[in-house]
Design a protein around this motif. Structure first.
Motif, mmCIF file in Angstrom:
data_model
loop_
_atom_site.group_PDB
_atom_site.id
_atom_site.type_symbol
_atom_site.label_atom_id
_atom_site.label_comp_id
_atom_site.label_asym_id
_atom_site.label_seq_id
_atom_site.Cartn_x
_atom_site.Cartn_y
_atom_site.Cartn_z
ATOM 1 N N GLY A 78 0.808 -1.215 0.000
ATOM 2 C CA GLY A 78 0.000 0.000 0.000
ATOM 3 C C GLY A 78 0.839 1.261 0.000
ATOM 4 O O GLY A 78 0.556 2.218 -0.743
ATOM 5 N N LEU A 79 1.893 1.275 0.811
ATOM 6 C CA LEU A 79 2.754 2.453 0.882
ATOM 7 C C LEU A 79 3.507 2.670 -0.435
ATOM 8 O O LEU A 79 3.603 3.802 -0.921
ATOM 9 C CB LEU A 79 3.734 2.315 2.045
ATOM 10 N N VAL A 80 4.019 1.594 -1.017
ATOM 11 C CA VAL A 80 4.725 1.720 -2.292
ATOM 12 C C VAL A 80 3.748 2.155 -3.395
ATOM 13 O O VAL A 80 4.082 2.990 -4.242
ATOM 14 C CB VAL A 80 5.458 0.410 -2.652
ATOM 15 N N LEU A 81 2.536 1.633 -3.373
ATOM 16 C CA LEU A 81 1.530 2.038 -4.360
ATOM 17 C C LEU A 81 1.222 3.532 -4.241
ATOM 18 O O LEU A 81 1.127 4.237 -5.259
ATOM 19 C CB LEU A 81 0.248 1.216 -4.200
ATOM 20 N N LEU A 82 1.087 4.029 -3.020
ATOM 21 C CA LEU A 82 0.878 5.472 -2.832
ATOM 22 C C LEU A 82 2.033 6.257 -3.438
ATOM 23 O O LEU A 82 1.822 7.288 -4.093
ATOM 24 C CB LEU A 82 0.744 5.809 -1.341
ATOM 25 N N GLY A 83 3.248 5.787 -3.221
ATOM 26 C CA GLY A 83 4.416 6.464 -3.781
ATOM 27 C C GLY A 83 4.425 6.450 -5.299
ATOM 28 O O GLY A 83 4.771 7.446 -5.941
ATOM 29 N N LEU A 165 -0.325 19.272 -5.037
ATOM 30 C CA LEU A 165 -1.242 18.977 -3.935
ATOM 31 C C LEU A 165 -1.441 17.470 -3.791
ATOM 32 O O LEU A 165 -1.413 16.928 -2.669
ATOM 33 C CB LEU A 165 -2.582 19.666 -4.154
ATOM 34 N N ALA A 166 -1.608 16.786 -4.906
ATOM 35 C CA ALA A 166 -1.767 15.326 -4.858
ATOM 36 C C ALA A 166 -0.531 14.668 -4.247
ATOM 37 O O ALA A 166 -0.639 13.746 -3.435
ATOM 38 C CB ALA A 166 -2.020 14.773 -6.258
ATOM 39 N N GLN A 167 0.648 15.161 -4.606
ATOM 40 C CA GLN A 167 1.878 14.601 -4.046
ATOM 41 C C GLN A 167 1.969 14.831 -2.545
ATOM 42 O O GLN A 167 2.379 13.932 -1.801
ATOM 43 C CB GLN A 167 3.099 15.225 -4.718
ATOM 44 N N VAL A 168 1.590 16.014 -2.089
ATOM 45 C CA VAL A 168 1.623 16.295 -0.643
ATOM 46 C C VAL A 168 0.680 15.353 0.090
ATOM 47 O O VAL A 168 1.030 14.777 1.127
ATOM 48 C CB VAL A 168 1.262 17.767 -0.352
ATOM 49 N N VAL A 169 -0.517 15.184 -0.437
ATOM 50 C CA VAL A 169 -1.493 14.294 0.205
ATOM 51 C C VAL A 169 -0.973 12.854 0.213
ATOM 52 O O VAL A 169 -1.036 12.160 1.237
ATOM 53 C CB VAL A 169 -2.866 14.385 -0.504
ATOM 54 N N LEU A 170 -0.438 12.402 -0.907
ATOM 55 C CA LEU A 170 0.029 11.017 -0.999
ATOM 56 C C LEU A 170 1.257 10.764 -0.133
ATOM 57 O O LEU A 170 1.332 9.754 0.575
ATOM 58 C CB LEU A 170 0.307 10.656 -2.456
ATOM 59 N N THR A 171 2.230 11.672 -0.155
ATOM 60 C CA THR A 171 3.416 11.468 0.683
ATOM 61 C C THR A 171 3.081 11.650 2.160
ATOM 62 O O THR A 171 3.654 10.971 3.008
ATOM 63 C CB THR A 171 4.581 12.393 0.270
ATOM 64 N N GLY A 172 2.142 12.538 2.457
ATOM 65 C CA GLY A 172 1.676 12.667 3.845
ATOM 66 C C GLY A 172 0.984 11.397 4.312
ATOM 67 O O GLY A 172 1.184 10.936 5.436
ATOM 68 N N ALA A 173 0.179 10.810 3.426
ATOM 69 C CA ALA A 173 -0.480 9.538 3.756
ATOM 70 C C ALA A 173 0.551 8.432 3.940
ATOM 71 O O ALA A 173 0.394 7.558 4.813
ATOM 72 C CB ALA A 173 -1.471 9.165 2.664
#
Length: 182
Positions: A78-83, A165-173
């Motif tokens: 899940g974490l790698v997929l978010l990245g 913004l999408a990157q901030v949300v995804l890396t924050g997640a």
């Protein structure tokens, strides 16, 4: 959290004893992973820093350092997929926005180069000014249509901001998910 080792500070024969944290390899790996995950969040808004890639490196590096035990396989996937989705947002947001706004592929490519160059002149604002201004100027030169050129420039600029913004949300997640998983 960290194990402590007694350390004697030389202040005579009966010097005071002080406890100093001793870092094991897993704790050190956790600190490196956290540094990379935090750098990933910052890199999401600073052009030129590969935010999602830094976050993925932190997660995968920690997984490797723990002998492939933490985070677990589902959390890791899940974490790698978010990245990976964050990387896609980084690489594709501006070109897709430019195309959606009606800009040509040539204009999109030139705008990317100009935006990157303007990063060194005006910082992150330079990327927006460089990309938006280039799309507007080239589309106006090619079509002569001010409204269409403005639409293309606005769509491209909005896509750059939306991608960040999408990157901030995804890396924050990723950061929060990592903390919850380990």
């Amino acid at each position: 959290m960290f194990p402590t080792l007694p350390v004697t500070v030389a202040a005579g024969a009966a010097g005071p004893s002080v406890s100093v944290p001793a870092l094991g390899s897993v704790e050190a790996a956790w600190l490196v992973a956290m540094a990379l995950l935090l750098a990933g969040v910052v890199g999401s808004v600073v052009p030129g820093l590969p935010g999602p890639a830094l976050s993925v490196a932190g997660v995968v590096g920690y997984w490797w350092a723990t002998g492939y035990t933490a985070p677990g396989p589902v959390a890791l996937a899940g974490l790698v997929l978010l990245g990976l989705v964050g990387l896609a947002a980084d690489w594709l947001a501006a070109p897709l926005g430019a195309k959606a706004g009606g800009a040509s592929t040539r204009t999109t490519a030139i705008a990317g180069v100009v935006g990157f160059a303007m990063l060194f002149v005006l910082g992150p604002l330079g990327v927006l000014v460089g990309v938006g201004g280039t799309v507007f100027a080239l589309e106006l030169r090619d079509s002569g249509d001010v409204d269409a050129s403005l639409r293309a420039a606005a769509a491209t600029t909005a896509a750059v901001l939306g991608g960040a913004l999408a990157q901030v949300v995804l890396t924050g997640a990723m950061l929060v998910g990592f903390l919850l998983a380990v």
